[in-house]
Design a protein around this motif. Structure first.
Motif, short mmCIF file in Angstrom:
data_model
loop_
_atom_site.label_atom_id
_atom_site.label_comp_id
_atom_site.label_asym_id
_atom_site.label_seq_id
_atom_site.Cartn_x
_atom_site.Cartn_y
_atom_site.Cartn_z
N LEU A 194 39.79 42.37 32.65
CA LEU A 194 40.87 43.13 33.29
C LEU A 194 40.31 44.18 34.25
O LEU A 194 40.93 44.47 35.29
CB LEU A 194 41.73 43.79 32.21
N GLN A 195 39.15 44.73 33.92
CA GLN A 195 38.54 45.73 34.78
C GLN A 195 38.28 45.19 36.18
O GLN A 195 38.34 45.91 37.17
CB GLN A 195 37.23 46.21 34.15
N GLY A 210 48.00 44.44 29.62
CA GLY A 210 47.02 43.62 30.33
C GLY A 210 47.57 42.25 30.68
O GLY A 210 47.36 41.75 31.80
N LYS A 267 47.88 47.62 34.69
CA LYS A 267 46.43 47.66 34.45
C LYS A 267 46.02 49.03 33.92
O LYS A 267 45.26 49.13 32.93
CB LYS A 267 45.67 47.33 35.74
N GLU A 322 49.22 47.48 39.29
CA GLU A 322 48.28 48.59 39.07
C GLU A 322 48.73 49.47 37.91
O GLU A 322 47.90 49.95 37.13
CB GLU A 322 48.14 49.42 40.35
N ALA A 324 49.80 42.59 33.58
CA ALA A 324 49.05 42.77 34.83
C ALA A 324 48.59 41.43 35.38
O ALA A 324 48.70 41.17 36.59
CB ALA A 324 47.86 43.70 34.59
N TRP A 325 48.08 40.57 34.52
CA TRP A 325 47.63 39.25 34.99
C TRP A 325 48.80 38.40 35.47
O TRP A 325 48.67 37.66 36.47
CB TRP A 325 46.87 38.52 33.87
#
Length: 449
Positions: A444-445, A165, A135, A132, A168-169
């Motif tokens: 990503l959202q 990003g 992101k 989180e 985050a993935w």
């Protein structure tokens, strides 16, 4: 794991106090299951007595084990002393029902599975929290220009938010792996000496596992197969590799020649005992170093899969070390990465400066395509692009303040016969590379942890 790298919540899971508390609960649940089943002779009253009086101390177990040289027998002996302490002389001892029809691995393996699920839950929470953060910070830097690098060499423009990003993935994939590993690990077995239920009804296994949130192993032999534990350790190792990759990026970004970002440097912190000017990426380096331990420990888990016949204990001592150490080290690494990435110091002006350090060479791919669009072959276009680029490289390598890449092209008659000034304006606009960047941020959202 040494105390320096142990956070309290994870540390408590691997303490003997917690392990023996789980052992106690399994033994009590087994007694309650036997009483409910009504086949072994234990009454509900005796089962309740056992629950009310069962206890232990780690110190007493240790003293008994010095004689028995068997940790499970030391434990059941200690617990029996508490259960029977208030039973009158000559009366039947309720402790006789403890461990009834069970073997040591029924207790130890089922308890270990429960410990692993406890530890997995902490790591899963760690992953979600850091994911989180990445992101959130990705959108913070969605429109912050920086140069992308391949092979360590300036490549094309990108935005700094894309770095966060991608992290985050990667953490989302780590979450999926960790949740799958937890599901595989959440397995118990109370099936007797070689898994035949020769002296214990399968109902006891079902009852105990259900109370603990575990699934009975469909066929366990004497032990739970260690491919389960290997999958957990593999998930930990890959997750550690992910954190190592992120930490290495921070280290690279913090180099004096780059300095686009750096880990927090707090008031009163010192960088070097000899060089007071230093701001070293010591936390990122520590994460990279601990990742080596977690990755190496995975090999131990792989080696533990192959056991003799229905079981041996060649795995036992090794996994007591590597499971606890890997979970503990990884949890500590997450704590440091959360601190580092949430507080990562970024320098957008330096990013912009670095974007132009190669004097426009990063636009070569756009020049190549523009020349092809103008009608010449890709091979001929490549020659024009590269000959001018190599002259700029030579100036950079020799610290010569020579023409920029655009100026070199403008002095090249063959290139300018095909390219207009308006086209060069378009080519040398870094944002022209990023007209479709929001596609990745739209994706990503939708990312959820």
């Amino acid at each position: 794991m040494i105390g320096r790298y142990t956070r309290p919540e994870m540390g408590r899971i691997w303490e003997l106090e917690n392990k023996f508390a789980i052992w106690k609960e399994i033994e009590v649940l087994a007694c309650e299951a036997q009483a409910e089943l009504g086949q072994a002779g234990i009454t509900r009253e005796e089962a309740q007595w056992i629950r009310d009086h069962a206890d232990f101390t780690v110190e007493e177990i240790d003293e008994i084990e010095k004689v028995t040289n068997h940790d499970v027998i030391a434990f059941t002996t200690c617990m029996a002393n508490y259960i029977d302490a208030d039973i009158p002389e000559g009366a039947d001892k309720p402790s006789r029902w403890v461990h009834y029809g069970m073997t040591s691995s029924d207790l130890g393996d089922t308890a270990l599975s429960y410990q692993v699920t406890q530890a997995c839950d902490i790591i899963i929470d760690d992953i979600k929290r850091l994911g989180e953060t990445c992101k959130r910070r990705a959108f913070e830097f969605q429109n912050t220009l920086c140069v992308g690098r391949t092979h360590g060499i300036h490549a094309e423009p990108m935005t700094f938010g894309m770095k966060f990003g991608s992290w985050a993935w990667a953490l989302k994939r780590a979450l999926i792996r960790m949740e799958e590993a937890r599901a595989v690990a959440a397995t118990g077995a109370i099936s007797g000496a070689v898994g035949t239920y020769s002296s214990i009804d399968p109902y006891v296994e079902q009852y105990v596992c259900e109370k603990l949130g575990l699934t009975p192993d469909p066929l366990s032999t004497q032990v739970l197969a260690r491919d389960r534990h290997a999958q957990v350790m593999a998930a930990l190792a890959v997750t550690a590799s992910t954190l190592e990759s992120i930490a290495m990026q921070v280290r690279l970004l913090q180099q004096s020649d780059v300095i686009e970002a750096e880990e927090p440097f707090t008031k009163g912190q010192k960088g070097s005992s000899a060089m007071p000017h230093k701001r070293n990426p010591i936390t990122a380096e520590r994460v990279c170093g601990l990742a080596r331990v977690v990755k190496a420990n995975a090999q131990v888990a792989f080696d533990n899969v192959a056991l003799w016949f229905e079981r041996d204990i060649s795995h036992s001592g090794a996994e007591r070390v590597v499971l606890a150490d890997s979970f503990t080290a990884l949890d500590y690494m997450f704590g440091k990465m959360q601190w580092m990435l949430d507080g990562l110091q970024t320098y957008s002006a330096k990013m912009e400066h670095n974007l132009w350090r190669t004097k426009g060479l990063i636009f070569s791919s756009k020049v190549l395509l523009a020349l092809v669009d103008a009608g010449i072959s890709r091979e001929d276009a490549y020659v024009i692009v590269q000959r001018n680029a190599m002259k700029v490289w030579e100036d950079i390598q020799n610290a010569v303040d020579g023409p920029t890449y655009r100026e070199r092209l403008e002095a090249d008659d063959e290139a300018m016969a095909l390219l207009s000034q308006e086209k060069l304006d378009e080519i040398f606009d870094p944002w022209d590379f990023l007209t479709r960047k929001d596609v990745v941020f739209d994706r990503l959202q939708e990312l959820e942890f």
